[in-house]
Scaffold this motif. Structure first.
Motif, PDB file in Angstrom:
ATOM      1  N   ALA A 113       0.879  -1.225  -0.081  1.00 14.07           N
ATOM      2  CA  ALA A 113       0.063  -0.036   0.011  1.00 14.07           C
ATOM      3  C   ALA A 113       0.785   1.219   0.119  1.00 14.07           C
ATOM      4  O   ALA A 113       0.576   2.220  -0.728  1.00 14.07           O
ATOM      5  CB  ALA A 113      -0.806  -0.236   1.048  1.00 14.07           C
ATOM      6  N   ASN A 114       1.940   1.194   0.897  1.00 11.43           N
ATOM      7  CA  ASN A 114       2.678   2.491   1.069  1.00 11.43           C
ATOM      8  C   ASN A 114       3.469   2.984  -0.351  1.00 11.43           C
ATOM      9  O   ASN A 114       3.908   3.900  -0.490  1.00 11.43           O
ATOM     10  CB  ASN A 114       3.626   2.211   2.154  1.00 11.43           C
ATOM     11  N   ILE A 115       3.771   1.717  -1.130  1.00 10.42           N
ATOM     12  CA  ILE A 115       4.464   1.947  -2.201  1.00 10.42           C
ATOM     13  C   ILE A 115       4.069   3.211  -3.058  1.00 10.42           C
ATOM     14  O   ILE A 115       4.593   3.838  -3.935  1.00 10.42           O
ATOM     15  CB  ILE A 115       4.917   0.548  -2.985  1.00 10.42           C
ATOM     16  N   LEU A 116       2.792   3.066  -3.080  1.00 10.20           N
ATOM     17  CA  LEU A 116       2.250   4.293  -3.949  1.00 10.20           C
ATOM     18  C   LEU A 116       2.352   5.519  -3.592  1.00 10.20           C
ATOM     19  O   LEU A 116       2.344   6.429  -4.496  1.00 10.20           O
ATOM     20  CB  LEU A 116       0.362   4.062  -3.614  1.00 10.20           C
ATOM     21  N   ASN A 139      -5.416   1.745  -4.231  1.00 10.52           N
ATOM     22  CA  ASN A 139      -5.418   2.724  -5.393  1.00 10.52           C
ATOM     23  C   ASN A 139      -6.712   3.552  -5.496  1.00 10.52           C
ATOM     24  O   ASN A 139      -6.562   4.988  -5.705  1.00 10.52           O
ATOM     25  CB  ASN A 139      -5.409   2.080  -6.803  1.00 10.52           C
ATOM     26  N   VAL A 140      -7.980   3.122  -5.126  1.00 10.81           N
ATOM     27  CA  VAL A 140      -9.014   4.000  -4.757  1.00 10.81           C
ATOM     28  C   VAL A 140      -8.804   4.955  -3.813  1.00 10.81           C
ATOM     29  O   VAL A 140      -8.990   6.383  -4.296  1.00 10.81           O
ATOM     30  CB  VAL A 140     -10.273   3.218  -4.536  1.00 10.81           C
ATOM     31  N   MET A 141      -8.096   4.576  -2.585  1.00 10.65           N
ATOM     32  CA  MET A 141      -7.938   5.621  -1.579  1.00 10.65           C
ATOM     33  C   MET A 141      -7.167   6.787  -1.869  1.00 10.65           C
ATOM     34  O   MET A 141      -7.257   8.011  -1.472  1.00 10.65           O
ATOM     35  CB  MET A 141      -7.378   4.675  -0.443  1.00 10.65           C
ATOM     36  N   VAL A 142      -6.061   6.501  -2.543  1.00  9.84           N
ATOM     37  CA  VAL A 142      -5.314   7.766  -3.004  1.00  9.84           C
ATOM     38  C   VAL A 142      -5.790   8.435  -4.118  1.00  9.84           C
ATOM     39  O   VAL A 142      -4.948   9.780  -4.341  1.00  9.84           O
ATOM     40  CB  VAL A 142      -3.611   7.211  -3.481  1.00  9.84           C
ATOM     41  N   GLY A 143      -6.745   8.053  -4.646  1.00  8.44           N
ATOM     42  CA  GLY A 143      -7.383   8.997  -5.758  1.00  8.44           C
ATOM     43  C   GLY A 143      -7.182   8.584  -7.146  1.00  8.44           C
ATOM     44  O   GLY A 143      -7.253   9.228  -8.185  1.00  8.44           O
ATOM     45  N   ARG A 144      -6.581   7.300  -7.453  1.00 11.89           N
ATOM     46  CA  ARG A 144      -6.107   7.017  -8.904  1.00 11.89           C
ATOM     47  C   ARG A 144      -7.316   6.502  -9.706  1.00 11.89           C
ATOM     48  O   ARG A 144      -7.193   6.058 -11.017  1.00 11.89           O
ATOM     49  CB  ARG A 144      -5.021   5.980  -8.728  1.00 11.89           C
ATOM     50  N   SER A 145      -8.340   6.439  -9.087  1.00 17.67           N
ATOM     51  CA  SER A 145      -9.755   5.897  -9.785  1.00 17.67           C
ATOM     52  C   SER A 145     -10.853   6.845  -9.638  1.00 17.67           C
ATOM     53  O   SER A 145     -10.860   7.670  -8.961  1.00 17.67           O
ATOM     54  CB  SER A 145     -10.287   4.531  -9.165  1.00 17.67           C
ATOM     55  N   GLY A 146     -11.799   6.503 -10.576  1.00 16.28           N
ATOM     56  CA  GLY A 146     -13.425   7.187 -10.325  1.00 16.28           C
ATOM     57  C   GLY A 146     -14.004   6.209  -9.571  1.00 16.28           C
ATOM     58  O   GLY A 146     -13.460   5.360  -8.662  1.00 16.28           O
ATOM     59  N   LEU A 172      -1.892 -10.174 -21.039  1.00  8.40           N
ATOM     60  CA  LEU A 172      -1.085  -8.912 -21.047  1.00  8.40           C
ATOM     61  C   LEU A 172      -2.273  -7.909 -21.279  1.00  8.40           C
ATOM     62  O   LEU A 172      -3.107  -8.083 -22.263  1.00  8.40           O
ATOM     63  CB  LEU A 172      -0.194  -8.832 -22.123  1.00  8.40           C
ATOM     64  N   PRO A 173      -2.226  -6.551 -20.737  1.00  9.35           N
ATOM     65  CA  PRO A 173      -3.160  -5.613 -21.025  1.00  9.35           C
ATOM     66  C   PRO A 173      -2.881  -5.341 -22.271  1.00  9.35           C
ATOM     67  O   PRO A 173      -1.923  -5.407 -23.016  1.00  9.35           O
ATOM     68  CB  PRO A 173      -2.623  -4.390 -19.800  1.00  9.35           C
ATOM     69  N   THR A 174      -3.977  -4.745 -22.755  1.00 10.66           N
ATOM     70  CA  THR A 174      -3.836  -4.480 -24.579  1.00 10.66           C
ATOM     71  C   THR A 174      -3.880  -2.777 -24.421  1.00 10.66           C
ATOM     72  O   THR A 174      -3.815  -2.154 -25.288  1.00 10.66           O
ATOM     73  CB  THR A 174      -5.265  -4.661 -24.996  1.00 10.66           C
ATOM     74  N   GLU A 175      -3.939  -2.173 -23.324  1.00  5.48           N
ATOM     75  CA  GLU A 175      -3.791  -0.571 -23.234  1.00  5.48           C
ATOM     76  C   GLU A 175      -2.624  -0.445 -22.512  1.00  5.48           C
ATOM     77  O   GLU A 175      -1.926  -1.189 -21.678  1.00  5.48           O
ATOM     78  CB  GLU A 175      -5.047   0.112 -22.854  1.00  5.48           C
ATOM     79  N   LYS A 176      -2.035   0.815 -22.658  1.00  2.00           N
ATOM     80  CA  LYS A 176      -0.813   1.279 -21.841  1.00  2.00           C
ATOM     81  C   LYS A 176      -1.036   1.354 -20.440  1.00  2.00           C
ATOM     82  O   LYS A 176      -1.763   2.106 -19.962  1.00  2.00           O
ATOM     83  CB  LYS A 176      -0.338   2.748 -22.487  1.00  2.00           C
ATOM     84  N   VAL A 177      -0.384   0.681 -19.790  1.00  2.00           N
ATOM     85  CA  VAL A 177      -0.199   0.613 -18.370  1.00  2.00           C
ATOM     86  C   VAL A 177       1.090   0.994 -17.789  1.00  2.00           C
ATOM     87  O   VAL A 177       2.089   0.622 -18.389  1.00  2.00           O
ATOM     88  CB  VAL A 177      -0.780  -0.632 -17.734  1.00  2.00           C
ATOM     89  N   ASP A 178       1.116   1.522 -16.511  1.00  2.00           N
ATOM     90  CA  ASP A 178       2.575   2.040 -15.971  1.00  2.00           C
ATOM     91  C   ASP A 178       2.864   1.182 -14.797  1.00  2.00           C
ATOM     92  O   ASP A 178       3.897   1.073 -14.178  1.00  2.00           O
ATOM     93  CB  ASP A 178       2.590   3.372 -15.439  1.00  2.00           C
ATOM     94  N   ILE A 179       1.809   0.583 -13.970  1.00  2.00           N
ATOM     95  CA  ILE A 179       2.141  -0.228 -12.802  1.00  2.00           C
ATOM     96  C   ILE A 179       1.395  -1.376 -12.830  1.00  2.00           C
ATOM     97  O   ILE A 179       0.062  -1.506 -13.261  1.00  2.00           O
ATOM     98  CB  ILE A 179       1.959   0.559 -11.548  1.00  2.00           C
ATOM     99  N   TRP A 283      12.041   5.518  -2.227  1.00  2.00           N
ATOM    100  CA  TRP A 283      11.492   4.377  -1.221  1.00  2.00           C
ATOM    101  C   TRP A 283      12.517   4.706   0.065  1.00  2.00           C
ATOM    102  O   TRP A 283      11.728   4.598   1.071  1.00  2.00           O
ATOM    103  CB  TRP A 283      11.684   3.225  -1.832  1.00  2.00           C
ATOM    104  N   ASN A 284      13.761   4.781  -0.124  1.00  2.00           N
ATOM    105  CA  ASN A 284      14.514   5.175   0.901  1.00  2.00           C
ATOM    106  C   ASN A 284      13.948   6.418   1.603  1.00  2.00           C
ATOM    107  O   ASN A 284      13.942   6.349   3.140  1.00  2.00           O
ATOM    108  CB  ASN A 284      15.865   5.152   0.711  1.00  2.00           C
ATOM    109  N   ARG A 285      13.908   7.455   0.840  1.00  2.00           N
ATOM    110  CA  ARG A 285      13.440   8.683   1.557  1.00  2.00           C
ATOM    111  C   ARG A 285      12.268   8.782   2.254  1.00  2.00           C
ATOM    112  O   ARG A 285      11.841   9.149   3.108  1.00  2.00           O
ATOM    113  CB  ARG A 285      13.346   9.738   0.042  1.00  2.00           C
TER     114      ARG A 285
END
Ligand code: MLT
Length: 412
Positions: A113-116, A139-146, A172-179, A283-285
């Motif tokens: 969770a914290n890695i976000l 991901n919902v909590m941090v506001g990455r979704s509707g 594999l996802p068919t759209e561009k994903v980052d994480i 992450w160290n920071r």
């Protein structure tokens, strides 16, 4: 008046396991004589092994004497524990890591969770469906979704269905994903990934400049020899993956709390202006600012898991749970119930008998057999019609649970 983080209001239901707890409590209060068997949440039931309790005690004793007292430890974990983890858990897999690449923490749930914190909100996230709910909800909590739609899919998150049709192995996802979140051996389906399958993900992540968040919390339960225990067994993974591990299930630390996260030095992500930044540094920071490290006795206890006695003892406990898994899997299969997992993971994923809905089956199993499991739909819409049984429990309870289960649903 202070304003709330309204992203929390988008969450559809309470967190899955407290919701199960509420239903079970209501049943138990109304039926005080029922002998409940809990195979729901994946919480261990066997005690800590002697090598661990001895080290735990010695850690506490050290804190009680001026000459061996420890105050704040390093936020990243003591080097003696990190180096032991590298030497005993990673080097035998052919994986070399530097001390600064491993971060000891209070558990992989918190870390995943914290890695976000270190990723921009604009990243597109892909998660499996069904999935360990923490990945979705955080991901919902941090506001990455509707908002969620009627099925329970949140707008803006890419879902990768894991169904019978694809052997519970996401495409594999068919759209561009980052994480991309991957969990192997998988919670909840109990399915493991081969090296070839993980290689596809690593190649995809590198080609798309995506980061894989790899949850290996159940690696200790792998029984088949060719199944990878770490994503870093795959060439190129240090360029694209963060790995989470846990002592919770491996060594009975669900209540003790200790895990670790590996963030390789080679792993980069970009700023808005296109500059490469080391995720290890970020992450160290983050950890140095928001976390004060795991307590000294807990780290002593964790290090003892890797002693010769410790390894031998925790392996026996894992084997005990996996025998439970075998009994559940074979018991259900023998009675004609379709089920998966339970070979490289402590979870058995079964098709609900009679095509009952997941929660419907949960209630029936609770009320008629006094057995608690986890409804598949609680892990995501594609889990509907499935049910998870955990192999964590006493042999006696597991055998009794199978008997009760089969008395209702055997050969139907
Ligand atoms: C589960 O039952 O899925 C796990 O116990 C949850 C966890 O490890 O947090």
């Amino acid at each position: 008046m202070a304003r709330v983080n309204e992203n929390y209001l988008k969450l559809k239901a309470g967190y899955l396991f407290p919701e199960i707890g509420r239903r079970v409590k209501a049943f138990a209060d109304a039926n005080p004589d029922a002998k409940l068997i809990r195979l729901g949440i994946g919480d261990v039931t066997e005690p800590l092994v002697p090598a661990v309790t001895r080290a735990f005690h010695s850690g506490i004793d050290a804190l009680g004497k001026a000459e061996t007292f420890h105050g704040y430890g390093p936020e990243q974990g003591y080097e003696w524990l990190i180096n032991t983890i590298i030497e005993k858990a990673y080097n035998p897999l052919g994986v070399e890591l530097k001390t600064k690449e491993v971060f000891v923490s209070d558990g992989s749930k918190c870390d995943s969770a914290n890695i976000l914190d270190i990723f921009d909100l604009s990243n597109k996230v892909a998660i499996c469906d069904p999935v360990y709910p923490v990945y979705n909800d955080t991901n919902v909590m941090v506001g990455r979704s509707g908002e969620a739609d009627e099925q329970g899919y949140y707008e803006g998150i890419v879902y990768m269905p894991c169904t019978l049709e694809n052997d519970f192995t996401p495409a594999l996802p068919t759209e561009k994903v980052d994480i991309i979140y991957l969990c192997y051996p998988n919670n909840p389906t109990g399915i493991a990934a081969t090296k070839e399958q993980l290689k596809v993900w690593v190649d995809f992540a590198i080609a798309n400049e995506a980061v894989i968040l790899f949850d290996a919390a159940y690696e200790a339960f792998i029984s088949e020899p060719d199944i990878p225990h770490s994503i870093y067994e795959i060439e190129g993974a240090k360029q694209c993956a963060i790995e989470f591990r846990s002592f919770s299930k491996t060594a009975g630390f669900t209540g003790v709390r200790c895990g670790l996260t590996v963030v390789p030095e080679d792993l980069m992500a970009k700023t808005a202006s296109g500059e490469n930044i080391s995720l290890n540094t970020l992450w160290n920071r983050r950890q140095s600012t928001k976390f004060n490290g795991v307590s000294y006795p807990v780290q002593k206890a964790a290090a003892a898991v890797y002693s010769d006695y410790g390894l031998e003892q925790v392996k026996k406990v894992v084997a005990y749970y996996m025998e439970n898994a075998r009994l559940i899997r074979e018991g259900l299969q023998g009675a004609g119930i379709t089920c998966f997992g339970g070979v490289n993971a402590p979870y058995i994923w079964l098709k609900t008998p009679g095509n009952l809905g997941s929660w419907e089956f949960f209630d029936k199993l609770l009320q008629e057999c006094h057995v608690v499991g986890t409804p598949g739909s609680g892990f995501g819409p594609s889990g509907e019609g499935y049910f998870r049984l955990s192999a964590f429990g006493s042999r006696e309870n597991v055998e009794e649970a199978i008997k009760r289960f089969l008395s209702k649903w055997g050969n139907k």
